[in-house]
Write a protein that holds these residues in place. Structure first.
Motif, PDB file in Angstrom:
ATOM      1  N   ARG A  69       0.894  -1.242   0.118  1.00 43.63           N
ATOM      2  CA  ARG A  69       0.201  -0.149   0.053  1.00 43.63           C
ATOM      3  C   ARG A  69       0.916   1.409  -0.002  1.00 43.63           C
ATOM      4  NH1 ARG A  69      -2.556   3.021   4.383  1.00 43.63           N
ATOM      5  NH2 ARG A  69      -4.320   4.370   3.466  1.00 43.63           N
ATOM      6  N   ASP A  70       1.945   1.436   0.775  1.00 39.14           N
ATOM      7  CA  ASP A  70       2.785   2.567   0.939  1.00 39.14           C
ATOM      8  C   ASP A  70       3.693   2.720  -0.503  1.00 39.14           C
ATOM      9  OD1 ASP A  70       3.897   4.469   2.569  1.00 39.14           O
ATOM     10  OD2 ASP A  70       5.753   3.437   2.670  1.00 39.14           O
TER      11      ASP A  70
ATOM     12  N   ARG B 118       2.560   1.888  -3.509  1.00 42.74           N
ATOM     13  CA  ARG B 118       1.410   2.133  -4.327  1.00 42.74           C
ATOM     14  C   ARG B 118       1.136   3.786  -4.205  1.00 42.74           C
ATOM     15  NH1 ARG B 118      -1.249  -2.491  -2.758  1.00 42.74           N
ATOM     16  NH2 ARG B 118      -3.029  -0.919  -1.908  1.00 42.74           N
ATOM     17  N   GLN B 119       1.003   4.087  -2.850  1.00 47.48           N
ATOM     18  CA  GLN B 119       0.849   5.558  -2.586  1.00 47.48           C
ATOM     19  C   GLN B 119       2.050   6.396  -3.200  1.00 47.48           C
ATOM     20  OE1 GLN B 119      -0.161   5.674   1.534  1.00 47.48           O
ATOM     21  NE2 GLN B 119      -2.351   5.678   1.057  1.00 47.48           N
ATOM     22  N   TRP B 120       2.942   6.079  -2.924  1.00 45.24           N
ATOM     23  CA  TRP B 120       4.202   6.862  -3.421  1.00 45.24           C
ATOM     24  C   TRP B 120       4.437   6.876  -4.824  1.00 45.24           C
ATOM     25  CZ3 TRP B 120       6.118  10.792  -0.839  1.00 45.24           C
ATOM     26  CH2 TRP B 120       6.085  10.912   0.647  1.00 45.24           C
TER      27      TRP B 120
ATOM     28  N   MET C 165       2.020   6.699  -6.841  1.00 49.09           N
ATOM     29  CA  MET C 165       0.767   7.520  -7.279  1.00 49.09           C
ATOM     30  C   MET C 165       1.390   8.853  -6.872  1.00 49.09           C
ATOM     31  SD  MET C 165      -3.329   7.569  -6.078  1.00 49.09           S
ATOM     32  CE  MET C 165      -2.659   7.766  -4.361  1.00 49.09           C
ATOM     33  N   ILE C 166       1.957   9.308  -6.197  1.00 48.24           N
ATOM     34  CA  ILE C 166       2.381  10.845  -5.744  1.00 48.24           C
ATOM     35  C   ILE C 166       3.355  11.094  -6.708  1.00 48.24           C
ATOM     36  CG2 ILE C 166       3.699  12.252  -4.020  1.00 48.24           C
ATOM     37  CD1 ILE C 166       1.970  10.498  -1.741  1.00 48.24           C
TER      38      ILE C 166
ATOM     39  N   LYS D  12      12.004   8.546  -2.391  1.00 51.10           N
ATOM     40  CA  LYS D  12      11.514   7.090  -2.160  1.00 51.10           C
ATOM     41  C   LYS D  12      12.200   6.377  -3.059  1.00 51.10           C
ATOM     42  CE  LYS D  12       8.894   7.115   0.807  1.00 51.10           C
ATOM     43  NZ  LYS D  12       9.081   6.782   2.369  1.00 51.10           N
TER      44      LYS D  12
ATOM     45  N   ILE E  83       8.127   1.976  -6.748  1.00 52.56           N
ATOM     46  CA  ILE E  83       8.348   3.502  -6.709  1.00 52.56           C
ATOM     47  C   ILE E  83       9.430   3.979  -7.589  1.00 52.56           C
ATOM     48  CG2 ILE E  83       8.921   5.594  -5.374  1.00 52.56           C
ATOM     49  CD1 ILE E  83       7.700   3.658  -2.793  1.00 52.56           C
TER      50      ILE E  83
ATOM     51  N   GLY F 149      -1.525   8.269 -12.474  1.00 46.02           N
ATOM     52  CA  GLY F 149      -1.439   8.099 -11.013  1.00 46.02           C
ATOM     53  C   GLY F 149      -2.445   7.318 -10.589  1.00 46.02           C
TER      54      GLY F 149
ATOM     55  N   GLY G 113      -1.733   3.828  -8.315  1.00 40.99           N
ATOM     56  CA  GLY G 113      -2.388   3.664  -7.064  1.00 40.99           C
ATOM     57  C   GLY G 113      -2.892   2.198  -6.917  1.00 40.99           C
ATOM     58  N   GLU G 114      -3.150   1.582  -8.158  1.00 38.89           N
ATOM     59  CA  GLU G 114      -3.965   0.322  -8.142  1.00 38.89           C
ATOM     60  C   GLU G 114      -2.889  -0.737  -8.177  1.00 38.89           C
ATOM     61  OE1 GLU G 114      -6.098   0.440 -11.805  1.00 38.89           O
ATOM     62  OE2 GLU G 114      -7.805   1.223 -10.933  1.00 38.89           O
TER      63      GLU G 114
END
Length: 124
Positions: free
Chosen positions: A15-16, A18-20, A22-23, A49, A56, A105, A109-110
């Motif tokens: 999850r982490d 994927r979030q980074w 996406m960012i 990151k 990432i 993005g 995220g997915e």
């Protein structure tokens, strides 16, 4: 991907990550705030990151390469404004950039590996 024991499958982004990732894509929106923000945003997020997860690193490079491609295309559009066609091309470039950045993005995220179309891969 989570298996039946609720553990993250090896090689899949958590999850982490994927979030980074996406960012990294959405950081290009800083270009609306200040000049070259579309390049600086993804570059900073990627540099900070990239060592924490391969996903990432991959998506950060992809986002940065796309924004570099957009910057080059923008310069070409500016030159073509001398013969007026550049105005139309710049509008199409802006719309395409926003749409593709949002798609990138969302896919990151997915946890999906997204590759931008028509992108120069300058950073390997």
């Amino acid at each position: 991907m989570i298996d039946e024991h609720n553990a993250v499958t090896p090689g899949e982004p958590d999850r982490d990550a994927r979030q980074w990732a996406m960012i990294c894509h959405f950081a290009a929106a800083l270009g609306f705030v200040f000049p070259f923000g579309n390049l600086i945003g993804p570059l900073v997020v990627w540099q900070v990151k990239k060592d924490s997860h391969a996903f990432i690193d991959e998506q950060g490079k992809e986002a940065l390469n796309f924004q570099l491609t957009v910057a080059i295309a923008g310069i070409v559009c500016l030159v073509l404004m001398l013969v007026l066609i550049g105005f139309l091309l710049m509008g199409l470039l802006c719309i395409g950039t926003v749409v593709l950045t949002i798609i990138g993005g969302i896919k990151a995220g997915e946890g999906k590996h997204y590759r931008y179309p028509f992108c120069l891969r300058l950073i390997k």
